[in-house]
Design an enzyme around this catalytic site. Structure first.
Site, short mmCIF file in Angstrom:
data_model
loop_
_atom_site.label_atom_id
_atom_site.label_comp_id
_atom_site.label_asym_id
_atom_site.label_seq_id
_atom_site.Cartn_x
_atom_site.Cartn_y
_atom_site.Cartn_z
N GLU A 177 0.85 -1.19 0.00
CA GLU A 177 0.00 0.00 0.00
C GLU A 177 0.88 1.24 0.00
O GLU A 177 1.93 1.24 0.64
CB GLU A 177 -0.89 0.07 1.25
N ASN A 205 1.93 10.00 -2.53
CA ASN A 205 3.37 9.68 -2.50
C ASN A 205 3.87 9.28 -3.90
O ASN A 205 4.08 8.11 -4.21
CB ASN A 205 3.63 8.56 -1.49
N TYR A 212 8.01 2.05 -7.51
CA TYR A 212 7.28 0.80 -7.67
C TYR A 212 6.96 0.54 -9.15
O TYR A 212 7.10 -0.58 -9.64
CB TYR A 212 5.99 0.81 -6.84
#
Ligand SMILES: CC(C)(COP(=O)(O)OP(=O)(O)OC[C@H]1O[C@@H](n2cnc3c(N)ncnc32)[C@H](O)[C@@H]1OP(=O)(O)O)[C@@H](O)C(=O)NCCC(=O)NCCS
Length: 142
Positions: A103, A108, A115
């Site tokens: 998560e 962000n 990621y």
């Protein structure tokens, strides 16, 4: 250098967490993870023998969930996070993990960029996961 986290690292992990998050997993949580949880896998990143970042997961059978991932602000943006994330993914693959979930706050963008660069895909939203803020759930098939 990347190595497995030990109990002696906990104070440094908590210190970094406090620098980068308003909430921290906390000392007792991390001690329990490292000492008692056979499903927990934590790695630290060292520069000149100083712990400057860490990543942690819980992995059960084919599924792993990221518990935390952070670097001291002075060491962010230098490629260390990418290196640590890559290393941990390879480790999880070696355990037989097929799917990694995490998560991240919707705001962000820096972490989301890391990621996405490493092949995680935005999957769904967890409403108000961080108090008033929603989380994106990212998933990577490995
Ligand atoms: C997220 C974090 C662990 C990444 O580690 P890092 O060492 O800073 O990451 P890297 O230096 O490897 O950067 C990886 C990518 O992030 C992106 N990035 C870096 N700084 C960025 C910024 N200020 N804004 C947007 N994207 C940024 C870039 O895409 C970069 O890839 P590139 O260098 O190939 O262009 C680290 O920034 C951190 O601790 N952030 C605060 C805590 C946090 O948000 N943790 C994640 C919780 S889910």
């Amino acid at each position: 250098m990347i190595r497995k986290a030990t109990l002696d690292d906990v104070i440094y992990l908590v210190r970094i967490e406090k620098q980068v998050f308003t909430q921290s997993l906390g000392e007792s949580f991390l001690y329990d993870e490292l000492l008692l949880n056979p499903f927990a896998h934590y790695f630290v990143y060292e520069v000149n023998k100083e712990v400057v970042g860490y990543i942690g997961y819980r992995a059960i059978d084919e599924n792993a969930e990221m518990m935390n991932f952070c670097f001291d602000p002075e060491y962010q943006g230098q490629g260390f996070g990418t290196e640590l994330l890559n290393h941990s993914i390879e480790f999880l693959q070696g355990l037989g993990v097929k799917q990694i979930l995490l998560e991240v706050r919707k705001s962000n963008k820096q972490a989301q960029a890391v990621y996405e660069k490493l092949g995680f895909q935005k999957s769904y939203v967890r409403k108000q996961y961080y108090g008033t803020e929603d989380a994106w759930v990212y998933i990577k098939e490995v």
